[in-house]
Design an enzyme around this catalytic site. Sequence first.
Site, PDB file in Angstrom:
ATOM      1  N   ASP A  29       3.420  -7.483   0.161  1.00  0.00           N
ATOM      2  CA  ASP A  29       4.826  -7.299  -0.153  1.00  0.00           C
ATOM      3  C   ASP A  29       4.774  -7.211  -1.582  1.00  0.00           C
ATOM      4  O   ASP A  29       3.702  -6.971  -2.088  1.00  0.00           O
ATOM      5  CB  ASP A  29       5.706  -8.385   0.002  1.00  0.00           C
ATOM      6  CG  ASP A  29       5.293  -9.792  -0.271  1.00  0.00           C
ATOM      7  OD1 ASP A  29       4.809 -10.016  -1.580  1.00  0.00           O
ATOM      8  OD2 ASP A  29       5.566 -10.885   0.487  1.00  0.00           O
TER       9      ASP A  29
ATOM     10  N   ASP B 270       4.718 -15.070   4.318  1.00  0.00           N
ATOM     11  CA  ASP B 270       4.985 -14.551   5.832  1.00  0.00           C
ATOM     12  C   ASP B 270       4.263 -14.086   6.587  1.00  0.00           C
ATOM     13  O   ASP B 270       4.413 -13.386   7.558  1.00  0.00           O
ATOM     14  CB  ASP B 270       6.424 -13.938   5.784  1.00  0.00           C
ATOM     15  CG  ASP B 270       6.414 -12.470   5.275  1.00  0.00           C
ATOM     16  OD1 ASP B 270       5.522 -12.434   4.628  1.00  0.00           O
ATOM     17  OD2 ASP B 270       7.375 -11.864   5.046  1.00  0.00           O
TER      18      ASP B 270
ATOM     19  N   HIS C  24      -5.823   5.286   3.989  1.00  0.00           N
ATOM     20  CA  HIS C  24      -5.207   4.128   5.183  1.00  0.00           C
ATOM     21  C   HIS C  24      -5.514   5.034   6.481  1.00  0.00           C
ATOM     22  O   HIS C  24      -4.945   4.465   7.551  1.00  0.00           O
ATOM     23  CB  HIS C  24      -3.889   4.033   5.018  1.00  0.00           C
ATOM     24  CG  HIS C  24      -2.895   5.306   5.153  1.00  0.00           C
ATOM     25  ND1 HIS C  24      -3.153   6.291   4.099  1.00  0.00           N
ATOM     26  CD2 HIS C  24      -2.066   5.742   5.950  1.00  0.00           C
ATOM     27  CE1 HIS C  24      -2.403   7.387   4.283  1.00  0.00           C
ATOM     28  NE2 HIS C  24      -1.684   6.991   5.345  1.00  0.00           N
ATOM     29  N   ASP C  25      -6.062   6.256   6.690  1.00  0.00           N
ATOM     30  CA  ASP C  25      -6.129   7.074   7.737  1.00  0.00           C
ATOM     31  C   ASP C  25      -7.430   7.338   8.032  1.00  0.00           C
ATOM     32  O   ASP C  25      -7.885   7.932   9.343  1.00  0.00           O
ATOM     33  CB  ASP C  25      -5.680   8.529   7.493  1.00  0.00           C
ATOM     34  CG  ASP C  25      -4.262   8.749   7.461  1.00  0.00           C
ATOM     35  OD1 ASP C  25      -3.421   7.544   8.093  1.00  0.00           O
ATOM     36  OD2 ASP C  25      -3.415   9.599   6.956  1.00  0.00           O
TER      37      ASP C  25
ATOM     38  N   GLU D  60      -0.957  16.021   0.956  1.00  0.00           N
ATOM     39  CA  GLU D  60      -1.800  15.886   1.815  1.00  0.00           C
ATOM     40  C   GLU D  60      -1.806  17.152   3.063  1.00  0.00           C
ATOM     41  O   GLU D  60      -0.871  17.689   3.363  1.00  0.00           O
ATOM     42  CB  GLU D  60      -1.483  14.950   2.741  1.00  0.00           C
ATOM     43  CG  GLU D  60      -2.567  14.260   3.644  1.00  0.00           C
ATOM     44  CD  GLU D  60      -2.084  13.806   5.027  1.00  0.00           C
ATOM     45  OE1 GLU D  60      -2.939  13.070   5.747  1.00  0.00           O
ATOM     46  OE2 GLU D  60      -0.870  13.709   5.400  1.00  0.00           O
TER      47      GLU D  60
ATOM     48  N   ASN E 164       4.945 -14.113  -0.460  1.00  0.00           N
ATOM     49  CA  ASN E 164       5.943 -15.316   0.004  1.00  0.00           C
ATOM     50  C   ASN E 164       5.583 -15.690   1.080  1.00  0.00           C
ATOM     51  O   ASN E 164       6.351 -16.585   1.893  1.00  0.00           O
ATOM     52  CB  ASN E 164       7.255 -14.587   0.031  1.00  0.00           C
ATOM     53  CG  ASN E 164       7.338 -13.613   1.117  1.00  0.00           C
ATOM     54  OD1 ASN E 164       6.241 -13.144   1.829  1.00  0.00           O
ATOM     55  ND2 ASN E 164       8.380 -12.857   1.292  1.00  0.00           N
TER      56      ASN E 164
ATOM     57  N   ASP F 296       3.377  13.487   2.247  1.00  0.00           N
ATOM     58  CA  ASP F 296       2.698  13.495   3.592  1.00  0.00           C
ATOM     59  C   ASP F 296       2.805  15.049   4.372  1.00  0.00           C
ATOM     60  O   ASP F 296       3.703  15.604   4.463  1.00  0.00           O
ATOM     61  CB  ASP F 296       3.508  12.796   4.317  1.00  0.00           C
ATOM     62  CG  ASP F 296       2.875  12.068   5.441  1.00  0.00           C
ATOM     63  OD1 ASP F 296       1.747  11.663   5.612  1.00  0.00           O
ATOM     64  OD2 ASP F 296       3.363  12.442   6.807  1.00  0.00           O
TER      65      ASP F 296
ATOM     66  N   ASP G 244       0.120 -10.670   0.164  1.00  0.00           N
ATOM     67  CA  ASP G 244       1.324 -11.321   0.806  1.00  0.00           C
ATOM     68  C   ASP G 244       1.809 -12.462  -0.483  1.00  0.00           C
ATOM     69  O   ASP G 244       1.279 -13.439  -0.555  1.00  0.00           O
ATOM     70  CB  ASP G 244       1.327 -12.114   1.880  1.00  0.00           C
ATOM     71  CG  ASP G 244       2.483 -12.935   2.359  1.00  0.00           C
ATOM     72  OD1 ASP G 244       3.467 -12.716   1.929  1.00  0.00           O
ATOM     73  OD2 ASP G 244       2.335 -13.776   3.284  1.00  0.00           O
TER      74      ASP G 244
ATOM     75  N   ASP H 236       4.999   7.761  -1.578  1.00  0.00           N
ATOM     76  CA  ASP H 236       4.827   8.548  -0.743  1.00  0.00           C
ATOM     77  C   ASP H 236       6.193   9.468  -0.127  1.00  0.00           C
ATOM     78  O   ASP H 236       7.183   8.721   0.146  1.00  0.00           O
ATOM     79  CB  ASP H 236       4.074   7.940   0.486  1.00  0.00           C
ATOM     80  CG  ASP H 236       3.066   8.638   1.409  1.00  0.00           C
ATOM     81  OD1 ASP H 236       3.301   9.775   1.721  1.00  0.00           O
ATOM     82  OD2 ASP H 236       1.958   7.838   1.544  1.00  0.00           O
TER      83      ASP H 236
HETATM   84  C1  GLC Z   1      -0.281  11.587   7.268  1.00  0.00           C
HETATM   85  C2  GLC Z   1      -0.382  10.063   6.705  1.00  0.00           C
HETATM   86  C3  GLC Z   1      -0.592   9.103   8.451  1.00  0.00           C
HETATM   87  C4  GLC Z   1       0.514   9.440   9.178  1.00  0.00           C
HETATM   88  C5  GLC Z   1       0.815  10.972   9.597  1.00  0.00           C
HETATM   89  C6  GLC Z   1       2.111  11.317  10.086  1.00  0.00           C
HETATM   90  O1  GLC Z   1      -1.562  11.867   7.833  1.00  0.00           O
HETATM   91  O2  GLC Z   1      -1.336   9.733   6.068  1.00  0.00           O
HETATM   92  O3  GLC Z   1      -0.955   7.833   8.166  1.00  0.00           O
HETATM   93  O4  GLC Z   1       0.299   8.748  10.295  1.00  0.00           O
HETATM   94  O5  GLC Z   1       0.843  11.721   8.213  1.00  0.00           O
HETATM   95  O6  GLC Z   1       2.975  10.874   9.210  1.00  0.00           O
HETATM   96 CA    CA Z   2       5.468 -11.330   2.407  1.00  0.00          CA
END
Ligand code: GLC
Ligand code: CA
Length: 572
Positions: free
Chosen positions: A30, A26, A331-332, A259, A24, A205, A22, A99
């Site tokens: 960012d 909040d 992130h999944d 993906e 700034n 994606d 972060d 993405d």
């Molecule tokens: C992909 C992304 C995931 C998202 C899903 C639907 O698997 O990596 O984070 O929830 O697609 O967009």
């Molecule tokens: Ca921020």
Amino acid sequence: MKKQFDFRKMSFYQIWIRSFCDGNGDGIGDLYGVCDKLEYIKKLGVDGIWFSPIYPSPNADYGYDISDYKSIHPDYGTLDQFKIVLDKAHELGLKVLLDLVINHTSDEHPWFIESCKGGKDNPYSDYYIWRDPRFKGEEKLPPNNWYSQFEGIAWEYNEQREQYYLHVFAKKQPDLNMDNPRVREEVKSIMRFWLDMGVDGFREDVINFISKNPDMPDGWSFVPAINGLPFYKDGPNLHDYLEEFRKVALEYGAVQIGEAPFTTVNTALTYIGGKDRVLDMLIQFDTMFADCFMTEYVYHGFWLRKLKRAFRKWQYGLQGKAWFALYLENHDHPRVVSRYGNLRYWRESGSMLAACYILQRGTPFLYQGQELGMTNIALNSIDKYIDVAAKNAYNSFFLWEPVEKRLKRIHVSTRDSSRTPVQWTDGPNAGFTTGKPWFYVNPNYSFVNAEMEDKDPRSILNFYRRCLALRKSSKTLLKGTYREYFPCSSKVYMYERRYADKAKGLEEGILVVCSFTTQEHSYRMPGGYNYKKGKLILDNYISEEEMKAGETAEAGKLRPYEVQVWKFRKKL
Ligand code: GLC
Ligand code: CA
């Protein structure tokens, strides 16, 4: 057509911006924070960044529900700030991938709002997948029996249009109708918008879901969440659509990583094999399921042999035919050290896992915080979790079990574990923000943090740096073949990379030996290898300095979660 940059020699760092840094105050990560950390990323030794979505989004799925493809979420900054980041990244020699989420939009996207109005003359009428209800007497039923992967059934009734729309993911993520040429033109226009600005490529994606079987037949009724998969994965027009998008990418020399959940090697090769490939690399899921069945939510504990089988399948399957995207986190998925490593041997297993995948054949991707050995969180109530998929899983499966047991399932499976703020220091909020962080910080930041690890020569962070540097400096690791040894061992994962440098008249073999056990363990070198002729070039029990000073490991013995990397040379 522009020549593509050499993504095969590179490695990438993934930023999930909301929890990165972060700038700034909040409490939300960012682009200002990203700007401050670009040198840190560069120093890791990677060559580029993949940004998970940074566009405006109501955050039903944290950015993967986009309401404007050509702008920046106000939480994260502005387009001008993005350009500053892009330019600075380029100055540092870092590529930038965005993405591209085109299977669906947010239901708050103006296209969807228009589409709900329906009507023949409405240009947006056909942007989404609308179907009439089926009727059982008076009762309205959805057009088929598909489940959504995130929330209940895959259809939502819209009163305004008096039809159902398809959502393979959350209700707030209506699927686009890619069969509509206008929609494909929109996609190309989005690609050009960012490529014109200087972006270097896309991570795409759920790209294998964008073409649907138009008949939309019922799936097996007893399979939850993915019963429609055979009818929306690898659909009839997928290849044609990808070809269209590929043309745009190649005008700019952009790189495309798709993906592809539930994909197989043979199908993958139809997209990423050969010169006419329509994507450069695919993100498969097999290597993510070594402790669970098909989804993290059905957990069975870590099985090394299952992980090795997944590596084997993809390494051998693509060798000589296509290029691989290597990863153990994004992130999944929950944090890998909590899954495939061991928290009692946090430092050892966290660093071993780095070498275990980075030195394979392919382009490595690292996820923010992975390089620090960040671990899973365990929150004490489902209400504290934020992920739509976790909440859905909690409320749909194993309902007969006691609450504590169901929560435990969330602890081992939730994507939220990868979405806690990155731990920069041992100061307040782990140095992520000077404000109140938007999500829970993992309390272990007192010792899992970048500032401390930077100074510790044996840290996971410094080991990631060493692995990436080694890979980059070695033709054998960049270009060599892959071969696995002792596939049946349930304690050791061993593989070789081999490369014949004809110009130098030398053949080099690099042997990577990874221990996945808490016990000391002896091992044999494969036939033809002799410790005495080899040189230890990397070991997570020996710092770089010590290694330079000549320290070596005991040949044939592995300490708990030790990784040893040996180099052998012979004249051709
Ligand atoms: C992909 C992304 C995931 C998202 C899903 C639907 O698997 O990596 O984070 O929830 O697609 O967009
Ligand atoms: Ca921020």
